[in-house]
Design an enzyme around this catalytic site. Sequence first.
Site, mmCIF file in Angstrom:
data_model
loop_
_atom_site.group_PDB
_atom_site.id
_atom_site.type_symbol
_atom_site.label_atom_id
_atom_site.label_comp_id
_atom_site.label_asym_id
_atom_site.label_seq_id
_atom_site.Cartn_x
_atom_site.Cartn_y
_atom_site.Cartn_z
ATOM 1 C CD GLN A 72 -3.063 1.812 1.880
ATOM 2 O OE1 GLN A 72 -2.262 1.849 3.099
ATOM 3 N NE2 GLN A 72 -4.518 1.629 2.110
ATOM 4 C CB CYS A 102 -5.180 6.882 5.868
ATOM 5 S SG CYS A 102 -4.293 7.155 7.753
#
Length: 337
Positions: A72, A102
């Site tokens: 990621q 996020c």
Amino acid sequence: MNDAANPSTALDRRLCVAPMMDWTDRHCRYFHRLLAPHALLYTEMVTAAAVIHGDRARLLGHDVVEHPLALQLGGSEPVELAQAARIGADFGYEEINLNVGCPSDRVQSGRFGACLMREPALVADCVRAMREALVGCAVAVTVKCRIGVDEQDEYAGLAEFVEQVHGAGCDTFIVHARKAWLQGLSPKENREVPPLNHERVHRLKREHPQLAIIINGGITRVEAVREHLQHVDGVMLGRAAYHEPWILAELEQTLFGAPLPTRDEVLARLRPYVEAHLAAGDRLQHVTRHILGLYQGLPGARAFRRVLSEQAHRSDADWRVVEQAMAARRGELSRAA
């Protein structure tokens, strides 16, 4: 949806373990692989800049046993992300995932993470650049996002984001079924406070059947995973997989027909890995901090955790500490009987 010509759909995504900062390091992933040989595992998020300029061996290094494995990335500069994606592919990752989920202040200040849901055109540019950098590689480019951010609380906004990014070549979306509040909530609160809306993710799959849609958020039981798989292509577990990792072994049995080992057998298979890392100068606690929840819910679990928490940090701690933890658990179990 297993089209071998398309790397985005060639991977089996029915069971995935989420990228989790400070948790899903290489030791955690090795342990999770022992529990679930077929699960798709993810690294912690690594910024594209760190991949390009940092210690790649430390940031990207992994054991071959961890595969299938996704990297990621965090970032919002297409050229930078493209370079980092290519480096990741050269390290052997089967998938490069872009973090658009996020909500932390640090991530927002770098103009990536969940705030990018407000900029679908930029995300599309990033995906396009990453895919172009990976032409000729059997490496998927995917996006992990939320169902929305702040006041965006309509399905139409999520659908528009997905359609625009899909137009740039992304066929796989991992959707955390909570929206993110970019102001006023901590990252921890963003995982717990905004209400779950699993149906919105199910609808996304119904209306975009050509896409691989993986659902994430608040899924903690085998039965729930089986139910979600009636509506989407895969389920991604986060905190449940970390705090109660035995669910991964149960899902491996349920979804893939694998025989269910005992927890003690899993630890026995972990021992050579631990001893190899100790021989290389690593500390026991770097591995054992990830196995504290192995006996969660069983008699003796507290004694097991206590011994590891109190002893594994010592500089001379070795596998004998794990054996002591197992013995303490059996002792507590005997007393309970």
